[in-house]
Structures are given as structure tokens and as C-alpha cells.
Motif scaffolding. Structure first.
Motif, PDB file in Angstrom:
ATOM      1  N   VAL A 112       3.367  48.082  22.526  1.00  0.00           N
ATOM      2  CA  VAL A 112       2.532  47.420  23.519  1.00  0.00           C
ATOM      3  C   VAL A 112       3.353  46.336  24.225  1.00  0.00           C
ATOM      4  O   VAL A 112       3.990  45.506  23.579  1.00  0.00           O
ATOM      5  CB  VAL A 112       1.289  46.786  22.861  1.00  0.00           C
ATOM      6  CG1 VAL A 112       0.420  46.116  23.914  1.00  0.00           C
ATOM      7  CG2 VAL A 112       0.497  47.827  22.110  1.00  0.00           C
ATOM      8  N   VAL A 113       3.312  46.359  25.567  1.00  0.00           N
ATOM      9  CA  VAL A 113       3.969  45.325  26.374  1.00  0.00           C
ATOM     10  C   VAL A 113       2.886  44.386  26.899  1.00  0.00           C
ATOM     11  O   VAL A 113       1.914  44.837  27.518  1.00  0.00           O
ATOM     12  CB  VAL A 113       4.759  45.934  27.545  1.00  0.00           C
ATOM     13  CG1 VAL A 113       5.500  44.838  28.303  1.00  0.00           C
ATOM     14  CG2 VAL A 113       5.742  46.986  27.039  1.00  0.00           C
ATOM     15  N   ARG A 114       3.079  43.074  26.646  1.00  0.00           N
ATOM     16  CA  ARG A 114       2.115  42.076  27.121  1.00  0.00           C
ATOM     17  C   ARG A 114       2.801  41.114  28.070  1.00  0.00           C
ATOM     18  O   ARG A 114       3.994  40.802  27.923  1.00  0.00           O
ATOM     19  CB  ARG A 114       1.516  41.294  25.941  1.00  0.00           C
ATOM     20  CG  ARG A 114       0.605  42.109  25.032  1.00  0.00           C
ATOM     21  CD  ARG A 114       0.018  41.217  23.945  1.00  0.00           C
ATOM     22  NE  ARG A 114      -0.963  41.915  23.112  1.00  0.00           N
ATOM     23  CZ  ARG A 114      -0.684  42.580  22.017  1.00  0.00           C
ATOM     24  NH1 ARG A 114       0.584  42.654  21.617  1.00  0.00           N
ATOM     25  NH2 ARG A 114      -1.640  43.163  21.317  1.00  0.00           N
ATOM     26  N   HIS A 115       2.012  40.641  29.026  1.00  0.00           N
ATOM     27  CA  HIS A 115       2.470  39.607  29.937  1.00  0.00           C
ATOM     28  C   HIS A 115       1.399  38.529  29.987  1.00  0.00           C
ATOM     29  O   HIS A 115       0.282  38.784  30.445  1.00  0.00           O
ATOM     30  CB  HIS A 115       2.710  40.177  31.341  1.00  0.00           C
ATOM     31  CG  HIS A 115       3.241  39.176  32.322  1.00  0.00           C
ATOM     32  ND1 HIS A 115       2.568  38.817  33.457  1.00  0.00           N
ATOM     33  CD2 HIS A 115       4.392  38.444  32.310  1.00  0.00           C
ATOM     34  CE1 HIS A 115       3.265  37.916  34.129  1.00  0.00           C
ATOM     35  NE2 HIS A 115       4.389  37.676  33.451  1.00  0.00           N
ATOM     36  N   ARG A 136      -1.794  39.581  28.296  1.00  0.00           N
ATOM     37  CA  ARG A 136      -2.480  40.757  28.842  1.00  0.00           C
ATOM     38  C   ARG A 136      -1.637  42.005  28.617  1.00  0.00           C
ATOM     39  O   ARG A 136      -0.422  41.990  28.851  1.00  0.00           O
ATOM     40  CB  ARG A 136      -2.723  40.563  30.337  1.00  0.00           C
ATOM     41  CG  ARG A 136      -3.450  41.721  31.012  1.00  0.00           C
ATOM     42  CD  ARG A 136      -3.411  41.550  32.522  1.00  0.00           C
ATOM     43  NE  ARG A 136      -4.123  42.636  33.187  1.00  0.00           N
ATOM     44  CZ  ARG A 136      -4.031  42.895  34.505  1.00  0.00           C
ATOM     45  NH1 ARG A 136      -3.255  42.138  35.276  1.00  0.00           N
ATOM     46  NH2 ARG A 136      -4.705  43.896  35.039  1.00  0.00           N
ATOM     47  N   VAL A 137      -2.260  43.094  28.172  1.00  0.00           N
ATOM     48  CA  VAL A 137      -1.553  44.364  27.985  1.00  0.00           C
ATOM     49  C   VAL A 137      -1.242  44.958  29.355  1.00  0.00           C
ATOM     50  O   VAL A 137      -2.158  45.217  30.148  1.00  0.00           O
ATOM     51  CB  VAL A 137      -2.387  45.354  27.154  1.00  0.00           C
ATOM     52  CG1 VAL A 137      -1.660  46.700  27.048  1.00  0.00           C
ATOM     53  CG2 VAL A 137      -2.651  44.803  25.765  1.00  0.00           C
ATOM     54  N   VAL A 138       0.046  45.167  29.643  1.00  0.00           N
ATOM     55  CA  VAL A 138       0.452  45.722  30.937  1.00  0.00           C
ATOM     56  C   VAL A 138       1.070  47.102  30.805  1.00  0.00           C
ATOM     57  O   VAL A 138       1.230  47.814  31.806  1.00  0.00           O
ATOM     58  CB  VAL A 138       1.440  44.778  31.659  1.00  0.00           C
ATOM     59  CG1 VAL A 138       0.762  43.456  31.995  1.00  0.00           C
ATOM     60  CG2 VAL A 138       2.693  44.554  30.816  1.00  0.00           C
ATOM     61  N   ARG A 174       1.276  52.310  32.295  1.00  0.00           N
ATOM     62  CA  ARG A 174       1.499  50.919  32.690  1.00  0.00           C
ATOM     63  C   ARG A 174       0.596  50.571  33.852  1.00  0.00           C
ATOM     64  O   ARG A 174       0.118  51.459  34.584  1.00  0.00           O
ATOM     65  CB  ARG A 174       2.950  50.671  33.076  1.00  0.00           C
ATOM     66  CG  ARG A 174       3.386  51.344  34.362  1.00  0.00           C
ATOM     67  CD  ARG A 174       4.837  51.027  34.667  1.00  0.00           C
ATOM     68  NE  ARG A 174       5.292  51.650  35.901  1.00  0.00           N
ATOM     69  CZ  ARG A 174       5.181  51.106  37.106  1.00  0.00           C
ATOM     70  NH1 ARG A 174       4.617  49.910  37.260  1.00  0.00           N
ATOM     71  NH2 ARG A 174       5.631  51.727  38.182  1.00  0.00           N
ATOM     72  N   LEU A 175       0.361  49.288  34.050  1.00  0.00           N
ATOM     73  CA  LEU A 175      -0.402  48.831  35.207  1.00  0.00           C
ATOM     74  C   LEU A 175       0.432  48.984  36.467  1.00  0.00           C
ATOM     75  O   LEU A 175       1.625  48.625  36.478  1.00  0.00           O
ATOM     76  CB  LEU A 175      -0.822  47.376  35.035  1.00  0.00           C
ATOM     77  CG  LEU A 175      -1.866  47.091  33.950  1.00  0.00           C
ATOM     78  CD1 LEU A 175      -2.107  45.577  33.865  1.00  0.00           C
ATOM     79  CD2 LEU A 175      -3.174  47.816  34.240  1.00  0.00           C
ATOM     80  N   PRO A 176      -0.144  49.507  37.542  1.00  0.00           N
ATOM     81  CA  PRO A 176       0.633  49.700  38.769  1.00  0.00           C
ATOM     82  C   PRO A 176       1.204  48.403  39.327  1.00  0.00           C
ATOM     83  O   PRO A 176       2.281  48.427  39.946  1.00  0.00           O
ATOM     84  CB  PRO A 176      -0.375  50.331  39.731  1.00  0.00           C
ATOM     85  CG  PRO A 176      -1.424  50.933  38.857  1.00  0.00           C
ATOM     86  CD  PRO A 176      -1.507  50.054  37.658  1.00  0.00           C
ATOM     87  N   THR A 196      10.391  46.286  35.832  1.00  0.00           N
ATOM     88  CA  THR A 196      11.305  46.509  34.713  1.00  0.00           C
ATOM     89  C   THR A 196      10.590  46.858  33.416  1.00  0.00           C
ATOM     90  O   THR A 196      11.236  47.051  32.390  1.00  0.00           O
ATOM     91  CB  THR A 196      12.144  45.246  34.482  1.00  0.00           C
ATOM     92  OG1 THR A 196      11.257  44.148  34.142  1.00  0.00           O
ATOM     93  CG2 THR A 196      12.938  44.879  35.726  1.00  0.00           C
ATOM     94  N   VAL A 197       9.255  46.949  33.473  1.00  0.00           N
ATOM     95  CA  VAL A 197       8.495  47.008  32.234  1.00  0.00           C
ATOM     96  C   VAL A 197       8.806  48.256  31.413  1.00  0.00           C
ATOM     97  O   VAL A 197       8.931  48.182  30.178  1.00  0.00           O
ATOM     98  CB  VAL A 197       6.986  46.900  32.529  1.00  0.00           C
ATOM     99  CG1 VAL A 197       6.499  48.087  33.351  1.00  0.00           C
ATOM    100  CG2 VAL A 197       6.179  46.797  31.245  1.00  0.00           C
ATOM    101  N   MET A 198       8.967  49.409  32.035  1.00  0.00           N
ATOM    102  CA  MET A 198       9.177  50.633  31.262  1.00  0.00           C
ATOM    103  C   MET A 198      10.573  50.675  30.652  1.00  0.00           C
ATOM    104  O   MET A 198      10.747  51.112  29.502  1.00  0.00           O
ATOM    105  CB  MET A 198       8.935  51.871  32.129  1.00  0.00           C
ATOM    106  CG  MET A 198       7.499  51.991  32.650  1.00  0.00           C
ATOM    107  SD  MET A 198       6.228  51.776  31.384  1.00  0.00           S
ATOM    108  CE  MET A 198       6.500  53.195  30.343  1.00  0.00           C
ATOM    109  N   THR A 199      11.587  50.246  31.395  1.00  0.00           N
ATOM    110  CA  THR A 199      12.928  50.173  30.817  1.00  0.00           C
ATOM    111  C   THR A 199      12.946  49.217  29.634  1.00  0.00           C
ATOM    112  O   THR A 199      13.523  49.497  28.574  1.00  0.00           O
ATOM    113  CB  THR A 199      13.939  49.730  31.882  1.00  0.00           C
ATOM    114  OG1 THR A 199      13.886  50.621  32.988  1.00  0.00           O
ATOM    115  CG2 THR A 199      15.343  49.714  31.310  1.00  0.00           C
TER     116      THR A 199
END
Length: 850
Positions: free
Chosen positions: A709-712, A715-717, A738-740, A745-748
Motif C-alpha cells: 500500500v502506498v500512502r500520501h 491517504r491510500v493512493v 492507483r489514483l489518477p 512516480t508512485v508505481m515505480t
């Protein structure tokens, strides 16, 4: 060679060709019917006998010389490809291909297939077989060009009437035909090989080219002689003008687009020589010619081919048993193995008889007191069951034997020995091949008797009407002629239509596919699947839990295949899962199951581990793409090689992004937030969930796996589900969303952190998934699939990000592992890929839109 089945240069893909062929066939049959309507067909048997044994022997002798000359085509072709074979081998290939091509039409296709089948059994390379087939087609065309060109230039007026062309066009056509022969000889004497890359055509030697022209012309002359000697002695044209007219009539059959040119050839011959030959004499000669040059060689070729296939099947069975280490049959016991081609050969034979009955309303030599319409309906039935024979359906075999036995009994009761001999011979050929028709079940009591009863009532009413006299006498014309003739009463037309509809309804039941009924796996099966996956499954074996798979277990129950049926394709997702010792039995039993249902086995996204097994099952492997696998023992972000990954990670962390890997038991509370991300991603892409080859967002499915899980700012993005194999050595990313509007860079960053997590937890490798069409060759000697795939890879970016996806994965410096799809040969691959696309995306549009 048949005068009505020569290879044609017409565009096979032209959409109007079948319609034009039907129109010309109907017109030809009507013209023949009107020309010969005063001839009493009841006298045909006596007229045939009146020809005398001398004439019959002369026709049979010319036929034998013609077929013998045709074997010379293969002798020249084998010299051209520099692959010598003894005459007993290539003679069989030539005779069988010629006899079936003559009778069934489309000899360029039928003859090529049978030649390829026989030559491949003698280990002739596929490239040499292709060149042999092409060389034979050229040889055949050279003789046709010589005689047809001479014929149209000798009498352009009559040739124009036969071909429905103006005089100027006929003269141009004749000149072009002769010029093409001269040009071919000039090219062989002084030209160069033509083509580009692997598609180069080597020129023959001058002596070989001259031999082609002479041999082909001689073969055409002997074929014309087989008909010429059957004409009434007082009405015969001189032989050479007749041979030219014969060639022109053959050309008319070619350009008609009618299968085999049946009816069109006869009509053209009537136009060309009808003024010098009586209609009755010509009719008897044509029927006798069909018997001598078509029917008798076909029966002999069928026997020879079935015997050859049985020997080949016995040899293959013995080799397979030896390779598998299983005992063979007892010493001295016969081994009878109907080959896979046997059903097709028998189907072609039955279809040939059916076509003749439909078009002519008769078989040669009929003396039956039965209407031509009834015989045409029997021919239509033969065509339908022949299709079932080709599909190896058990119920089609039963229906064909019943039909042929019935026709034989009726013919014998009326003293028609020719018709009864033909149908009895076909029935006897079917009996020893009974075990080859193993698909589906034999006839059983129908659950809904409405349609079978309707079919029987319609056919019965039609036969009763035409045999009882109808509106004033049985229609004395075949179904096709009576349908278009203005002399047929409306009530008789209605009865004919009812009979045809009834046969089509019954044929639908015979040809109905035996598709398996949809069945959701039970709890016991899913428990067994879970156990096998946990013990020995690869990462992709977790696709068994997507809820859209069926399962086929090995006899021991320790391994399985997951598959789904789409169209004729039974698509297996990935390699076998479970005990490696069960793989051979598992795959073999699955292929046998698919074959019993008349389906097409497709093994999608498989590795090269079991390539030999797939090939032994009759499948061909085509490259699907490449899977990116990152070795973890030496993975590091330090150094120059992965500087971009290091910079992306640092940038993402400065923006406040964090990645957590959540165990499967802790995923449930996150599901609402994950659903929000997934819905936003789908809405942005204007797409829908993919399935079958990857997971979809189903809460029960997502909660089965660890989750990155990636958070910013809390918030889960973005997120990704992680698969692990049964041995705990490899990790693979499955569902990614992922959120549009999230950071680019979020997926890398997500992948980098997942790889680092896998390394810290002792895994050996991390799979980034497959890059479709990556690595397909477009250089020298690629396969057809490679060329198409490379073309899509090069020019298909507007539909799918092929290059971008591979470039993204290449940034992780992976090792590329080739993935394949295993399917039967021929056109099965494109059809199978369409079925796979339908499974994955709900249609091609879903795949393209992503």
C-alpha cells in the motif's frame, strides 16, 4: 487431372466469389437440364452398357496414363527441390492427392493438404513440401495454358460464347496464355531467381522447364482422350480440336468459382461441341467419363489412403508406447489405429457423393423409380453428415452409416448396381474406422422431441409428395434445377423447401457441438486446489482463486490445470500446477477430454519447461512475450546501473510517500479505501475489470494475499497485491491500481519497495509480469506469428503501450524469461488468441481499451 478442379488464380478472399459461383452453377444446371430434357434418363444404364467393353477399356487406359503422367509432376518437383524419393512413395502421394482433388474440387487446396500429409510421413521437410506443391501447380498451369490458349485462338467465336466474353477479350486471353508459357521458358533459360529474403523462388533449369511443359501438355491430352473415346464415333470432332475445346471448357469451370466447376464445364462443352455431337451421346459420354476418371480412381485412392494412414497410425502408436515405456500389443496381434486424417478423407468421399446427388439429382447409372428431388434431398443429408464426419462426431458416423445403408438397400431393390456399389463401398470404408469417431455421444432420446419430430414430418411430407405424384407427377429434375425452373408448380416448390428445411433441422442436431455444461467448482475441489497451490504452486497458480476457472485434476489428484471454455477453445491458464510426476498424465488426459468434445486445446502463458510434452500432444508453441524477472541476490540501488530507480525513490520519499506491506490477515480493514482507488482508476481509463489472466478487484480475492500500500499524507493512493510461490522463492505483482491524480512516480516507487521487501524476506526473485509481444522476431526467417506480432509491436502503440511497458520493466535490469502459447497448428493460433482476448477483456474492445 480433373477438367473441373484445376488451380485457379482467382482472389480467394473476394466476398462476391461464392455468390457468383452459385449463380453460374444454377445457370449452368438449368441450361444442361433444358438441353438434355428430352433424354430419358431411365435408359442411361442401357446406353452405358451399349458403349461396349472396347470403348470402356480405352477410356480406362487413357485414365490410367493420365494419372501415371501426374505422378511425373512429383518426380520433376522432387528433382527441383533436390529431395529424391523412391517412386512407391511419391507415386502414392500424387495419385491420392489427384484423385481426391479431381472429385471434390478445390484441388489446389485438397491436393496440397493430402500431398503434405503423405510427404510428411516420409520425413520430407515442410519447406520442401511447400516448394513441391507450388512447382506442381505451375506444371499443371503450363499445360492448361498451352491447350486453352491454342483452343481460344483456334475458334475465338465459340470460346467467347462458352466464357461469356467478347471476341477481343478472348483473343487477348489466348495470346496471354501462350505468352506466359514462352515467358516461363525464357525465365528458366536466362532469368534469375525472384523474390526477397526467405521468399525467393529459385528458377528451374531449362531442361526441367521444358519437361514441365511437355509433360503437362501430354497429361492434358490423355485426360481429353479419356472423354474423346467415349463420344459417339460418328459425332466425334478430330482429336486436337476437341482437346482444345476440352481445355477451354476447363478454363470456364475455373473462372466460374463453382467448386470443381461442376456443371459449368459440361455446359461449356455443350456450347463448344454441341453442334457436332448429339445431346444424348454427349450425356452418356459425360456420365461414363465421370465414372472412369472420377469415381473409380476416388474409390481406389480412398482405400490406399486409409491403408496408408492405418500403417502410419500403428507405427506412431508403437513409437509412443516405446517412448513412454509401456508394453505394446501381444505378438502377432493386429494393430488397427484409424488416423486422425481418416475421418476427413471419409468425409470428403461422402461429401463428393452428396454434391453429385444434389446437383444432378442422381448418381451415375441410376435406374431407380425415385424422383430426382428425393435423391437431391438424400444428397443434402450426405453433405450435412459429411461435415459431422470431418468433426469426428459419433452421431454423425451413425447417421452416415444409416443413410448409406438405406440408399444401398433401395438401389439394390431396384436393380441399380452402380449406385448400390458406390454407397455400399463408402459404408464399408466407414466400418473399420468406427473408433476414430469418438467425439460426443451417439443418438439418445431427446429431452425436447419437438424439433426432431418436426424435422421428420417435413422430410417425410416432402418425400411422400414427390413420390406420390404431387400436383400431377414427380418433378423430374434435381433440387437446384427444380427450384429455379419456371416449369415447377408452386406446391412442388413448397414441398421441396419443406424437405430441405427438415434436413437442415435434423442436421443441426447431428452437428451440435458437445460443449461442457458450465459448472462452478465445489468446496471440495477448491480445498484440493488450495492445498496444491500452497504446496507446489507457482505465483500465477493463485489465478485459480479468481472464480472464473474450471479445474481438471490428474488421475492421482495431486496436480491440476485451470481452464475456461470460450468458443471452441479450451484455454488453460499457465503451466500445470502440482506434482511434476503427474504432468504427462494430466496434460494427456486434458487433451483427450478436449478432443472428445471437439474443442481446441490452448495452453496460454506457459514456460518452456514442458515444451516437448506439448509438442508430443500435437501442439505448436508460439512466442507470446517475455516475463521480466529480477534476481534478488545481487539487487541493489547503489551504483550507476539503477541510478534512475534510486532517484525516483528519493524523490517519492521527499514528497511524503510511504509504502507498507500488509499481511493478508490485516487487509480487510483497508478494503473500502482500496475500492475507492480501484473505482477511480477504472473510471479514468474508461475500462472494466480484466479477468482470467490476472486478478480483478474482488474483496474476497484481494484479501487472500499480502498487499503493498502506498500512502500520501495518510491517504491510500496506490496498492498492489503480491503473489508468492509454494516454495517461498519468488514474488510477483498481480493487481495494481492507483489514483489518477497521484504522483507520477508512485508505481515505480511501489515496485522498488516491493523488490526490497522481497529481498529482505529471503525471496530469490521478483517477477514484474509479462511484456506482451516483446522479443518477437522481425528479421530473417521469422514465423508468420512472429511477423504479425512484430508488426503490432512496431506500429501498435496507439492501441497498447507495448514498448513503453517493456522499457519500464527494463529499468529494473531484469532477466527476460520467454513465455509461449501452445495451440494446434494452422489457423488455430489467431482463432485461439481471439478467444483468449474475449476471456480476458470481455471482447477485443476491452483488451484494447485496457
Amino acid at each position: 487431372m480433373s477438367p473441373t478442379s484445376r488451380p485457379s488464380a482467382r482472389p480467394a478472399r473476394h466476398l462476391l466469389a461464392p455468390l457468383v459461383g452459385v449463380v453460374l452453377l444454377a445457370a449452368a444446371v438449368v441450361l444442361l437440364h433444358r438441353t438434355l430434357r428430352h433424354y430419358s434418363w431411365a435408359e442411361l444404364g442401357g446406353d452405358l452398357l451399349a458403349l461396349g467393353p472396347g470403348v470402356a477399356l480405352a477410356a480406362l487406359g487413357a485414365t490410367a496414363v493420365s494419372y501415371l503422367a501426374m505422378t511425373g509432376y512429383d518426380a520433376l518437383a522432387l528433382r527441383y527441390v533436390e529431395h529424391p524419393l523412391p517412386y512407391r512413395r511419391y507415386g502414392l502421394a500424387s495419385f491420392v492427392a489427384t484423385a481426391f482433388g479431381n472429385n471434390l474440387g478445390a484441388s489446389a487446396v485438397v491436393g496440397a493438404a493430402l500431398r503434405a500429409r503423405v510427404y510428411s510421413s516420409w520425413q520430407v521437410p515442410g519447406s520442401a513440401i511447400t516448394r513441391i506443391i507450388g512447382f506442381n501447380a505451375v506444371t499443371l498451369a503450363l499445360g492448361a495454358a498451352v491447350l486453352a490458349g491454342t483452343g481460344v485462338l483456334h475458334d475465338p467465336v465459340r470460346a467467347g460464347e462458352a466464357l461469356h466474353l467478347p471476341r477481343a477479350a478472348v483473343l487477348a486471353l489466348g495470346s496471354l496464355l501462350l505468352a506466359s508459357v514462352v515467358g516461363y521458358l525464357a525465365w528458366a533459360a536466362a532469368g534469375r531467381s525472384v523474390g526477397a529474403r526467405r521468399w525467393r523462388v529459385a528458377k528451374p533449369s531449362p531442361g526441367l522447364a521444358v519437361a514441365q511443359v511437355l509433360l503437362s501438355t501430354f497429361e492434358w491430352l490423355t485426360m481429353a482422350a479419356a472423354l474423346h473415346v467415349l463420344l459417339p464415333a460418328g459425332d466425334r470432332l478430330p482429336f486436337l480440336p476437341f482437346a482444345a475445346a476440352f481445355a477451354v471448357a476447363t478454363l470456364a469451370g475455373l473462372v466460374s468459382n463453382v467448386p470443381g466447376g461442376l456443371g459449368v464445364f459440361e455446359t461449356a462443352l455443350v456450347v463448344l461441341i454441341g453442334s457436332t455431337t448429339s445431346p444424348a451421346g454427349l450425356a452418356v459420354a459425360l456420365v461414363a467419363y465421370r465414372l472412369c476418371y472420377f469415381v473409380l480412381p476416388l474409390l481406389l485412392a480412398a482405400v490406399l489412403l486409409v491403408a496408408h494412414e492405418a500403417r502410419r497410425g500403428a507405427t506412431a502408436l508403437g513409437a509412443a508406447r516405446t517412448a513412454a515405456g509401456t508394453p505394446g500389443p501381444a505378438a502377432g496381434s493386429p494393430v488397427r489405429v484409424p488416423s486422425v486424417l481418416t475421418p476427413s478423407v471419409l468425409a470428403l468421399s461422402v461429401a463428393g457423393a452428396g454434391v453429385f446427388m444434389v446437383v444432378v439429382g442422381d448418381l451415375p447409372g441410376r435406374a431407380l423409380d425415385v424422383s430426382a428431388v428425393t435423391i437431391s434431398l438424400a444428397g443434402l443429408s450426405a453433405l450435412l453428415v459429411a461435415r459431422g464426419l470431418h468433426l469426428r462426431l459419433r452421431r454423425a458416423w451413425v447417421a452416415t452409416v444409416v443413410l448409406l445403408t438405406g440408399v444401398t438397400a433401395v438401389a439394390a431393390a431396384h436393380g441399380d448396381l452402380v449406385l448400390s456399389a458406390v454407397t455400399a463401398g463408402l459404408a464399408l470404408l466407414l466400418v473399420p474406422a468406427r473408433t476414430a469417431f469418438h467425439r460426443g455421444a451417439p443418438f439418445a432420446l431427446p429431452r425436447n422431441p419437438v424439433w426432431p419430430v418436426t424435422a421428420a414430418a417435413l422430410v417425410g411430407a416432402a418425400v411422400w409428395w414427390h413420390e406420390s405424384g404431387g400436383s400431377g407427377g414427380a418433378v423430374d429434375a434435381p433440387l437446384l434445377v427444380a427450384s429455379v425452373s419456371g416449369d415447377t408448380p408452386g406446391a412442388d416448390r413448397l414441398a421441396m423447401a419443406a424437405g430441405a428445411v427438415g434436413i437442415l433441422i435434423g442436421g443441426r442436431r447431428v452437428l451440435r457441438a458437445a460443449a461442457p455444461t458450465p459448472k462452478a467448482p465445489c468446496e471440495v475441489e477448491m480445498a484440493r486446489v488450495s492445498e496444491i497451490v500452497a504446496r507446489s504452486g507457482r505465483c500465477t497458480s493463485h489465478l485459480a482463486f479468481t472464480g472464473d476457472k474450471r479445474f481438471h485434476f490428474s488421475p492421482a489428484g495431486t496436480s491440476f490445470l485451470m481452464y475456461q471454455v470460450e468458443g471452441r477453445s479450451w484455454v488453460v491458464m499457465g503451466d500445470p500446477v502440482g506434482d511434476p510426476r503427474d504432468v504427462q498424465d494430466l496434460v494427456g488426459s486434458f487433451v483427450a477430454l478436449v478432443d472428445r468434445h471437439g474443442g481446441r486445446p490452448v495452453f496460454y502463458n506457459v514456460a518452456a519447461d514442458h515444451a516437448d510434452l506439448y509438442r508430443r500432444c500435437g501442439l505448436s508453441l508460439a512466442k507470446l512475450g517475455e516475463e521480466a524477472v529480477v534476481p534478488l541476490d545481487d539487487f541493489t540501488l547503489t551504483g550507476k546501473a539503477r541510478v534512475n530507480l534510486r532517484n525516483c525513490r528519493n524523490k517519492s520519499q521527499r514528497m511524503g510517500l510511504t509504502v507498507d506491506v500488509v499481511p493478508a490477515q490485516d487487509v480487510a480493514p483497508l478494503l473500502p479505501a482500496l475500492r475507492e482507488v480501484s473505482d477511480a482508476w477504472l473510471t479514468h481509463r474508461n475500462g472494466k475489470e480484466k479477468r482470467f489472466s490476472l486478478g480483478a478487484f474482488d474483496e474476497e480475492y484481494v484479501a487472500r494475499f499480502p498487499l503493498a500500500v502506498v500512502r500520501h499524507e495518510g491517504r491510500v493512493v496506490a496498492f498492489a497485491t503480491l503473489w508468492t510461490d509454494g516454495e517461498g522463492r519468488e514474488v510477483q505483482v498481480d493487481l495494481m491500481r492507483r489514483l489518477p491524480d497521484g504522483p507520477r512516480t508512485v508505481m515505480t516507487y511501489l515496485f522498488v519497495e516491493c523488490i526490497l521487501w522481497a529481498k529482505e524476506n529471503g525471496f530469490a526473485s521478483f517477477s514484474l509480469g509479462v511484456a506482451p509481444l516483446a522479443g518477437l522476431r522481425g528479421d530473417a526467417r521469422p514465423s508468420a506469428w512472429d511477423r504479425v506480432g512484430h508488426l503490432l509491436w512496431t506500429h501498435g502503440e496507439r492501441f497498447y503501450n507495448f514498448k513503453g511497458l517493456r522499457a519500464f520493466k527494463q529499468g529494473f535490469q531484469p532477466r527476460w524469461r520467454t513465455c509461449y502459447v501452445a495451440v494446434p497448428g494452422g489457423l488455430a493460433l489467431p482463432n485461439a488468441m481471439v478467444d483468449v482476448a474475449t476471456l480476458v477483456g470481455g471482447g477485443i474492445r476491452g483488451v484494447v481499451r485496457g
